[in-house]
Motif scaffolding. Structure first.
Motif, PDB file in Angstrom:
ATOM      1  N   MET A   1       0.844  -1.186   0.000  1.00  0.00           N
ATOM      2  CA  MET A   1       0.000   0.000   0.000  1.00  0.00           C
ATOM      3  C   MET A   1       0.880   1.237   0.000  1.00  0.00           C
ATOM      4  SD  MET A   1      -3.045   1.451   0.217  1.00  0.00           S
ATOM      5  CE  MET A   1      -4.147   0.163   0.790  1.00  0.00           C
ATOM      6  N   ILE A   2       0.632   2.125  -0.964  1.00  0.00           N
ATOM      7  CA  ILE A   2       1.378   3.376  -1.022  1.00  0.00           C
ATOM      8  C   ILE A   2       0.700   4.392  -0.120  1.00  0.00           C
ATOM      9  CG2 ILE A   2       2.138   5.267  -2.504  1.00  0.00           C
ATOM     10  CD1 ILE A   2       2.150   3.329  -4.810  1.00  0.00           C
ATOM     11  N   ARG A   3       1.450   4.996   0.810  1.00  0.00           N
ATOM     12  CA  ARG A   3       0.905   6.010   1.697  1.00  0.00           C
ATOM     13  C   ARG A   3       1.402   7.382   1.245  1.00  0.00           C
ATOM     14  NH1 ARG A   3      -1.552   3.880   5.977  1.00  0.00           N
ATOM     15  NH2 ARG A   3      -1.145   1.703   6.512  1.00  0.00           N
ATOM     16  N   TYR A   4       0.455   8.262   0.989  1.00  0.00           N
ATOM     17  CA  TYR A   4       0.802   9.592   0.536  1.00  0.00           C
ATOM     18  C   TYR A   4       0.716  10.576   1.701  1.00  0.00           C
ATOM     19  CZ  TYR A   4       0.021   7.546  -4.027  1.00  0.00           C
ATOM     20  OH  TYR A   4       0.077   6.736  -5.131  1.00  0.00           O
ATOM     21  N   PRO A   5       1.497  11.630   1.684  1.00  0.00           N
ATOM     22  CA  PRO A   5       1.429  12.615   2.767  1.00  0.00           C
ATOM     23  C   PRO A   5       0.073  13.285   2.813  1.00  0.00           C
ATOM     24  CG  PRO A   5       2.762  13.436   0.945  1.00  0.00           C
ATOM     25  CD  PRO A   5       2.499  11.981   0.661  1.00  0.00           C
ATOM     26  N   SER A   6      -0.359  13.678   4.026  1.00  0.00           N
ATOM     27  CA  SER A   6      -1.642  14.354   4.183  1.00  0.00           C
ATOM     28  C   SER A   6      -1.558  15.740   3.550  1.00  0.00           C
ATOM     29  CB  SER A   6      -1.992  14.476   5.660  1.00  0.00           C
ATOM     30  OG  SER A   6      -0.995  15.225   6.337  1.00  0.00           O
ATOM     31  N   VAL A   7      -2.733  16.205   3.132  1.00  0.00           N
ATOM     32  CA  VAL A   7      -2.809  17.490   2.447  1.00  0.00           C
ATOM     33  C   VAL A   7      -3.763  18.383   3.211  1.00  0.00           C
ATOM     34  CG1 VAL A   7      -3.337  18.630   0.272  1.00  0.00           C
ATOM     35  CG2 VAL A   7      -2.407  16.318   0.254  1.00  0.00           C
ATOM     36  N   ALA A   8      -3.425  19.638   3.345  1.00  0.00           N
ATOM     37  CA  ALA A   8      -4.265  20.586   4.078  1.00  0.00           C
ATOM     38  C   ALA A   8      -5.624  20.706   3.407  1.00  0.00           C
ATOM     39  CB  ALA A   8      -3.573  21.951   4.143  1.00  0.00           C
ATOM     40  N   GLY A   9      -6.648  20.997   4.220  1.00  0.00           N
ATOM     41  CA  GLY A   9      -8.015  21.036   3.703  1.00  0.00           C
ATOM     42  C   GLY A   9      -8.336  22.334   3.001  1.00  0.00           C
ATOM     43  N   THR A  10      -7.580  22.741   2.037  1.00  0.00           N
ATOM     44  CA  THR A  10      -7.835  23.925   1.229  1.00  0.00           C
ATOM     45  C   THR A  10      -8.332  23.502  -0.132  1.00  0.00           C
ATOM     46  OG1 THR A  10      -5.579  23.935   0.365  1.00  0.00           O
ATOM     47  CG2 THR A  10      -5.971  25.125   2.429  1.00  0.00           C
ATOM     48  N   ALA A  11      -8.683  24.484  -0.954  1.00  0.00           N
ATOM     49  CA  ALA A  11      -9.099  24.168  -2.325  1.00  0.00           C
ATOM     50  C   ALA A  11      -7.973  23.458  -3.061  1.00  0.00           C
ATOM     51  CB  ALA A  11      -9.502  25.452  -3.055  1.00  0.00           C
ATOM     52  N   GLY A  13      -5.678  21.784  -1.604  1.00  0.00           N
ATOM     53  CA  GLY A  13      -5.557  20.463  -1.005  1.00  0.00           C
ATOM     54  C   GLY A  13      -6.566  19.484  -1.574  1.00  0.00           C
ATOM     55  N   GLY A  14      -7.803  19.968  -1.843  1.00  0.00           N
ATOM     56  CA  GLY A  14      -8.809  19.098  -2.448  1.00  0.00           C
ATOM     57  C   GLY A  14      -8.384  18.626  -3.825  1.00  0.00           C
ATOM     58  N   ALA A  15      -7.825  19.534  -4.613  1.00  0.00           N
ATOM     59  CA  ALA A  15      -7.330  19.163  -5.935  1.00  0.00           C
ATOM     60  C   ALA A  15      -6.195  18.160  -5.825  1.00  0.00           C
ATOM     61  CB  ALA A  15      -6.869  20.413  -6.694  1.00  0.00           C
ATOM     62  N   GLU A  16      -5.347  18.352  -4.815  1.00  0.00           N
ATOM     63  CA  GLU A  16      -4.227  17.436  -4.616  1.00  0.00           C
ATOM     64  C   GLU A  16      -4.731  16.039  -4.248  1.00  0.00           C
ATOM     65  OE1 GLU A  16      -0.093  16.449  -4.369  1.00  0.00           O
ATOM     66  OE2 GLU A  16      -1.219  18.114  -5.258  1.00  0.00           O
ATOM     67  N   ARG A  17      -5.764  16.002  -3.382  1.00  0.00           N
ATOM     68  CA  ARG A  17      -6.319  14.703  -2.998  1.00  0.00           C
ATOM     69  C   ARG A  17      -6.912  13.988  -4.199  1.00  0.00           C
ATOM     70  NH1 ARG A  17      -7.668  17.482   1.757  1.00  0.00           N
ATOM     71  NH2 ARG A  17      -9.702  18.077   0.910  1.00  0.00           N
ATOM     72  N   GLU A  18      -7.601  14.752  -5.059  1.00  0.00           N
ATOM     73  CA  GLU A  18      -8.165  14.149  -6.268  1.00  0.00           C
ATOM     74  C   GLU A  18      -7.060  13.600  -7.162  1.00  0.00           C
ATOM     75  OE1 GLU A  18     -11.276  13.513  -7.178  1.00  0.00           O
ATOM     76  OE2 GLU A  18     -11.877  14.195  -5.192  1.00  0.00           O
ATOM     77  N   ALA A  19      -5.978  14.360  -7.276  1.00  0.00           N
ATOM     78  CA  ALA A  19      -4.857  13.909  -8.093  1.00  0.00           C
ATOM     79  C   ALA A  19      -4.245  12.630  -7.517  1.00  0.00           C
ATOM     80  CB  ALA A  19      -3.798  15.003  -8.200  1.00  0.00           C
ATOM     81  N   LEU A  20      -4.113  12.581  -6.203  1.00  0.00           N
ATOM     82  CA  LEU A  20      -3.538  11.392  -5.567  1.00  0.00           C
ATOM     83  C   LEU A  20      -4.447  10.188  -5.733  1.00  0.00           C
ATOM     84  CD1 LEU A  20      -2.047  12.897  -2.279  1.00  0.00           C
ATOM     85  CD2 LEU A  20      -0.811  12.115  -4.313  1.00  0.00           C
ATOM     86  N   ALA A  22      -6.439   9.709  -8.269  1.00  0.00           N
ATOM     87  CA  ALA A  22      -6.285   9.282  -9.663  1.00  0.00           C
ATOM     88  C   ALA A  22      -4.994   8.491  -9.848  1.00  0.00           C
ATOM     89  CB  ALA A  22      -6.302  10.495 -10.589  1.00  0.00           C
ATOM     90  N   VAL A  23      -3.911   8.981  -9.234  1.00  0.00           N
ATOM     91  CA  VAL A  23      -2.640   8.262  -9.325  1.00  0.00           C
ATOM     92  C   VAL A  23      -2.767   6.885  -8.677  1.00  0.00           C
ATOM     93  CG1 VAL A  23      -0.254   8.240  -8.512  1.00  0.00           C
ATOM     94  CG2 VAL A  23      -1.226  10.331  -9.465  1.00  0.00           C
ATOM     95  N   GLY A  24      -3.424   6.832  -7.519  1.00  0.00           N
ATOM     96  CA  GLY A  24      -3.598   5.543  -6.853  1.00  0.00           C
ATOM     97  C   GLY A  24      -4.369   4.551  -7.702  1.00  0.00           C
ATOM     98  N   ALA A  25      -5.405   5.051  -8.398  1.00  0.00           N
ATOM     99  CA  ALA A  25      -6.185   4.168  -9.269  1.00  0.00           C
ATOM    100  C   ALA A  25      -5.329   3.629 -10.409  1.00  0.00           C
ATOM    101  CB  ALA A  25      -7.394   4.911  -9.811  1.00  0.00           C
ATOM    102  N   LEU A  26      -4.508   4.511 -11.000  1.00  0.00           N
ATOM    103  CA  LEU A  26      -3.654   4.067 -12.102  1.00  0.00           C
ATOM    104  C   LEU A  26      -2.613   3.059 -11.626  1.00  0.00           C
ATOM    105  CD1 LEU A  26      -3.120   7.462 -13.951  1.00  0.00           C
ATOM    106  CD2 LEU A  26      -4.404   5.480 -14.788  1.00  0.00           C
ATOM    107  N   VAL A  27      -2.003   3.338 -10.474  1.00  0.00           N
ATOM    108  CA  VAL A  27      -1.008   2.408  -9.951  1.00  0.00           C
ATOM    109  C   VAL A  27      -1.661   1.072  -9.610  1.00  0.00           C
ATOM    110  CG1 VAL A  27       0.564   1.984  -8.014  1.00  0.00           C
ATOM    111  CG2 VAL A  27       0.527   4.217  -9.119  1.00  0.00           C
ATOM    112  N   GLY A  28      -2.868   1.127  -9.051  1.00  0.00           N
ATOM    113  CA  GLY A  28      -3.566  -0.113  -8.733  1.00  0.00           C
ATOM    114  C   GLY A  28      -3.916  -0.929  -9.963  1.00  0.00           C
TER     115      GLY A  28
END
Length: 261
Positions: A1-11, A13-20, A22-28
């Motif tokens: 399991m790849i663990r990504y660093p937490s992201v602040a709850g800003t706009a 940060g939300g975009a970053e979470r979405e990107a992560l 998407a990356v997780g889905a591709l890696v999976g």
């Protein structure tokens, strides 16, 4: 399991979470992408994806994704939801070819080619890819398909066979099974609504669900109708059924995935 660093709850940060995500889905998806890379995937296009609308567009996107990720998809279809009406002097095969190749296929090929010059529409008559013999057997010559696949194309095949006295309806499931065997396909996918069809060795997809093709290929569950233990009950289906998945011989250890040559 790849663990990504937490992201602040800003706009941001939300975009970053979405990107992560998407990356997780591709890696999976990498294990399945690897198992399908370079191999044929034969799929029957169900009625829902052959009709105009969003489901057909999603199906075309799935096909483009498979091609760009290294798989070699082959699509088999009929007239779908379109009515096939025979003229008084017209045989059934000619009427089917007019609708399947002249209307339905052009629509599907256009949807796929919105993502690049990928799809090429043919019928089973072209290059005698499919032939209905005098005895009623359906035989295949995959030479044209191999040429298209080697050129990076997605063959879209209308299930109409060459016959001595004209075109013959071939049936989408028998056509798909025959082509999958000739191409040593890694996967064979059939719609769940293929009533009365032999689904042995195939994965079933729900044609009414958007992106059903990719969702079925990338789900973690094993293909349906597997033997309770050991290898598949039908040895000829092994390359389709177990592609990319470890399997255990009776009384043996788990083996590495074997891929058709």
């Amino acid at each position: 399991m790849i663990r990504y660093p937490s992201v602040a709850g800003t706009a941001a940060g939300g975009a970053e979470r979405e990107a992560l995500r998407a990356v997780g889905a591709l890696v999976g998806a990498l294990p399945v992408i690897r198992s399908l890379h370079g191999g044929a995937v034969v799929v029957v296009a169900g009625r829902a994806v052959l009709a105009p609308g969003a489901l057909g567009e999603a199906f075309a996107q799935d096909l483009a994704f498979l091609r760009y990720s290294g798989a070699r998809p082959v699509v088999v279809h009929d007239a779908g939801p379109e009515p096939v009406r025979r003229a008084p002097d017209e045989d059934e095969g000619t009427a089917l070819r007019t609708v399947a190749a002249g209307l339905v296929q052009r629509r599907l090929v256009g949807l796929v080619n919105a993502h690049g010059p990928l799809a090429v529409g043919i019928t089973g008559e072209d290059g005698h890819t499919l032939t209905r013999t005098a005895s009623g057997d359906l035989v295949a010559d995959p030479g044209v398909l191999r040429t298209l696949l080697d050129d990076g194309r997605i063959p879209v095949v209308a299930a109409v066979a060459h016959g001595e006295h004209g075109p013959h309806p071939a049936g989408v499931v028998p056509t798909a099974r025959l082509l999958a065997a000739h191409l040593s396909a890694r996967r064979l996918l059939l719609p769940r609504d293929a009533v009365g069809a032999d689904t042995t060795g195939a994965s079933l997809l729900d044609p009414s669900a958007p992106h059903a093709l990719l969702r079925t290929l990338y789900e973690p569950d094993a293909p349906q109708d597997e033997a309770q233990e050991g290898t598949p009950a039908d040895p000829d289906a092994r390359k389709v059924r177990w592609a990319g998945r470890p399997w255990t011989e009776p009384g043996g250890d788990a083996r590495e995935p074997r891929y058709p040559s």
